[in-house]
Scaffold this active site. Structure first.
Site, mmCIF file in Angstrom:
data_model
loop_
_atom_site.group_PDB
_atom_site.id
_atom_site.type_symbol
_atom_site.label_atom_id
_atom_site.label_comp_id
_atom_site.label_asym_id
_atom_site.label_seq_id
_atom_site.Cartn_x
_atom_site.Cartn_y
_atom_site.Cartn_z
ATOM 1 N N HIS A 23 0.863 -1.210 0.000
ATOM 2 C CA HIS A 23 0.000 0.000 0.000
ATOM 3 C C HIS A 23 0.887 1.243 0.000
ATOM 4 O O HIS A 23 1.489 1.569 1.020
ATOM 5 C CB HIS A 23 -0.894 0.002 1.248
ATOM 6 C CG HIS A 23 -1.853 1.147 1.303
ATOM 7 N ND1 HIS A 23 -3.193 0.983 1.561
ATOM 8 C CD2 HIS A 23 -1.686 2.479 1.131
ATOM 9 C CE1 HIS A 23 -3.800 2.158 1.551
ATOM 10 N NE2 HIS A 23 -2.894 3.097 1.296
ATOM 11 N N HIS A 25 1.350 5.458 -1.769
ATOM 12 C CA HIS A 25 0.936 6.575 -2.627
ATOM 13 C C HIS A 25 2.185 7.131 -3.288
ATOM 14 O O HIS A 25 3.057 7.686 -2.602
ATOM 15 C CB HIS A 25 0.251 7.661 -1.792
ATOM 16 C CG HIS A 25 -0.981 7.178 -1.106
ATOM 17 N ND1 HIS A 25 -2.243 7.293 -1.654
ATOM 18 C CD2 HIS A 25 -1.154 6.532 0.077
ATOM 19 C CE1 HIS A 25 -3.130 6.746 -0.843
ATOM 20 N NE2 HIS A 25 -2.496 6.273 0.220
ATOM 21 N N LYS A 109 -9.621 -0.638 -5.314
ATOM 22 C CA LYS A 109 -9.548 0.126 -4.071
ATOM 23 C C LYS A 109 -10.882 0.796 -3.783
ATOM 24 O O LYS A 109 -11.405 1.545 -4.611
ATOM 25 C CB LYS A 109 -8.448 1.196 -4.189
ATOM 26 C CG LYS A 109 -8.319 2.101 -2.967
ATOM 27 C CD LYS A 109 -7.851 1.334 -1.745
ATOM 28 C CE LYS A 109 -8.011 2.150 -0.477
ATOM 29 N NZ LYS A 109 -6.781 2.602 0.107
ATOM 30 N N HIS A 146 -10.448 1.101 2.336
ATOM 31 C CA HIS A 146 -10.221 2.161 3.321
ATOM 32 C C HIS A 146 -11.424 2.082 4.254
ATOM 33 O O HIS A 146 -12.512 2.533 3.921
ATOM 34 C CB HIS A 146 -10.110 3.542 2.654
ATOM 35 C CG HIS A 146 -9.831 4.624 3.636
ATOM 36 N ND1 HIS A 146 -8.640 5.319 3.674
ATOM 37 C CD2 HIS A 146 -10.562 5.119 4.668
ATOM 38 C CE1 HIS A 146 -8.649 6.187 4.672
ATOM 39 N NE2 HIS A 146 -9.822 6.086 5.289
ATOM 40 N N HIS A 184 -4.407 -0.443 6.226
ATOM 41 C CA HIS A 184 -3.881 0.409 7.309
ATOM 42 C C HIS A 184 -4.755 0.389 8.563
ATOM 43 O O HIS A 184 -5.266 1.413 8.995
ATOM 44 C CB HIS A 184 -3.641 1.846 6.836
ATOM 45 C CG HIS A 184 -4.720 2.423 5.942
ATOM 46 N ND1 HIS A 184 -6.041 2.446 6.288
ATOM 47 C CD2 HIS A 184 -4.635 3.006 4.726
ATOM 48 C CE1 HIS A 184 -6.727 3.009 5.311
ATOM 49 N NE2 HIS A 184 -5.904 3.359 4.347
ATOM 50 N N ASP A 257 1.495 2.755 3.512
ATOM 51 C CA ASP A 257 0.634 3.937 3.334
ATOM 52 C C ASP A 257 1.467 5.212 3.297
ATOM 53 O O ASP A 257 1.018 6.270 3.743
ATOM 54 C CB ASP A 257 -0.438 4.034 4.427
ATOM 55 C CG ASP A 257 -1.586 4.949 3.999
ATOM 56 O OD1 ASP A 257 -1.684 5.274 2.804
ATOM 57 O OD2 ASP A 257 -2.377 5.337 4.878
HETATM 58 O O1 DOR Z 1 -3.362 9.837 5.485
HETATM 59 C C1 DOR Z 1 -3.727 9.467 4.387
HETATM 60 N N1 DOR Z 1 -3.201 9.994 3.265
HETATM 61 N N2 DOR Z 1 -4.688 8.544 4.293
HETATM 62 C C2 DOR Z 1 -5.240 8.206 3.127
HETATM 63 O O2 DOR Z 1 -6.125 7.387 3.111
HETATM 64 C C3 DOR Z 1 -4.820 8.873 1.870
HETATM 65 C C4 DOR Z 1 -3.455 9.423 1.989
HETATM 66 C C5 DOR Z 1 -3.115 10.411 0.895
HETATM 67 O O3 DOR Z 1 -3.363 10.100 -0.278
HETATM 68 O O4 DOR Z 1 -2.588 11.488 1.203
HETATM 69 ZN ZN ZN Z 2 -3.371 5.081 1.673
#
Ligand code: DOR
Ligand code: ZN
Length: 354
Positions: A23, A25, A109, A146, A184, A257
């Site tokens: 997971h 980003h 997702k 989520h 998460h 995450d």
């Molecule tokens: O803290 C987070 N940031 N939680 C999420 O679910 C998305 C992520 C983000 O894309 O910044």
């Molecule tokens: Zn995330």
């Protein structure tokens, strides 16, 4: 080489199969170009979140995003991004099935609409997904969740536990063979739910939810770099997560995450949610496993349980973590912006050596 199950607690190095991040980003554009090398240095593969603006909802968009990620990798990198499909109220089952069959989508997702960063196009009601869920269950494609309700009447610290009651229990009653990764997780309720479920239910756990509780956000003032969603909870929840992660159970695996935002966007009157932990993720997990006297279980959590759940081969390559004092920088410059990494200013005991 020391086999992972014979690691003495005072070992000076730790050799593991190369882990994967289930997971992450990676963002897009300049931020992608700046951050992807951190993930690619630590992990062989990563499940890449689709919450771009606009979100990644089609096979063509996922292919194009995968190409942009690959174009940003350092020369010689063998890192493999695994793409996900962002579900909306109108997601088309045949598009998802085609993407999975073609090896473009690894998973779908589910963001409840307005739950977090770039989730405005997310799902407003789980009932809008019935045909999608039917398809995922039939083809064995994982649903990554989520797990927070967005009802403003529910206290933000209770949103994960209420999601289990209001959404997950019913979803799994209707689709008992659906493969679900509860992403998460932050609560003892989520740990208990996953433990009680069948082998088709698993969870990812982040380095930060293992390391901090909710007090970290308020120590001596507002600390925006410890703010993420789901938000960190009370200490007993953190302890439950640590127990689950280090238990050896195949239901729990690594998902950072890592969610970079420019420092200025977090240090703001309305700061963004997300913790950027990619640069020292393995070092952070190693700290937790060592504190729990469970270094022998780190490899399972980081490198084995995830691929087993996804039905993917284990990585053959090995990595080494060396016991060496490692100072985490206060900021990392990423093109035009600076980003504050998790553990900024702290000294960690391990360092990944290449
Ligand atoms: O803290 C987070 N940031 N939680 C999420 O679910 C998305 C992520 C983000 O894309 O910044
Ligand atoms: Zn995330």
């Amino acid at each position: 080489m020391t086999p992972a199950d014979q690691i003495p607690q005072d070992a000076s190095s730790l050799v593991l199969r190369r882990p994967d991040d289930w997971h992450v980003h990676l963002r897009d554009g300049g931020m992608l170009a700046s951050v992807v090398e951190y993930t690619a240095r630590q992990f062989a593969r990563a499940i890449v979140m689709p919450n771009l603006k606009p979100p990644v909802t089609t096979v063509a968009e996922a292919k194009a995003y995968r190409d942009r990620i690959n174009a940003c990798l350092p020369p010689g990198s063998t890192f493999q991004p695994l793409m996900t499909c962002y579900l909306t109220d109108t997601s088309a089952p045949h598009e998802i099935e085609r993407g999975f069959a073609e090896g473009v989508f690894t998973a779908c997702k589910l963001y409840p609409a307005h739950a977090t960063t770039n989730s405005d196009h997310g799902v407003t009601d789980i009932r809008n997904l019935l045909r999608v869920l039917e398809t995922l269950q039939r083809i064995g494609m994982p649903l990554l969740v989520h797990g927070e309700v967005t009802d403003r009447h529910i206290d933000i610290f209770d949103r994960e536990a209420v999601f289990i009651e209001r959404v997950l229990i019913g979803m799994l009653r209707d689709f008992p063979a659906l493969k679900v990764v509860f992403e998460h997780i932050t609560t003892s309720e989520a740990v208990a739910f996953v433990e009680a479920g069948g082998p088709n239910i698993a969870a990812t756990i982040t380095p930060h939810h293992l390391a901090i509780n909710r007090n970290a956000m308020f120590e001596g003032g507002i600390r925006p770099h410890f703010y993420c969603l789901p938000v960190a909870k009370r200490e007993p929840h953190r302890l439950a997560l640590r127990k689950a992660a280090t238990s050896g159970s195949a239901k729990f695996f690594l998902g950072t995450d890592s969610a970079p935002h420019a420092a200025a966007d977090k240090e703001s009157a309305c700061g963004c949610a997300g913790i950027f932990n990619a640069p020292y993720a393995l070092e952070s997990y190693a700290a937790t496993f060592e504190e729990e006297q469970a270094l022998d279980r780190l490899e399972g959590f980081a490198s084995i349980h995830g691929p087993d759940f996804y039905g993917l081969p284990l990585n053959e390559e090995m990595i080494t973590l060396k016991r060496t004092r490692t100072l985490v920088p206060e900021t990392l410059v990423t093109g035009s912006a600076s980003v504050v990494p998790f553990h900024a200013g702290e000294t960690l005991a391990w360092r990944l050596v290449i």
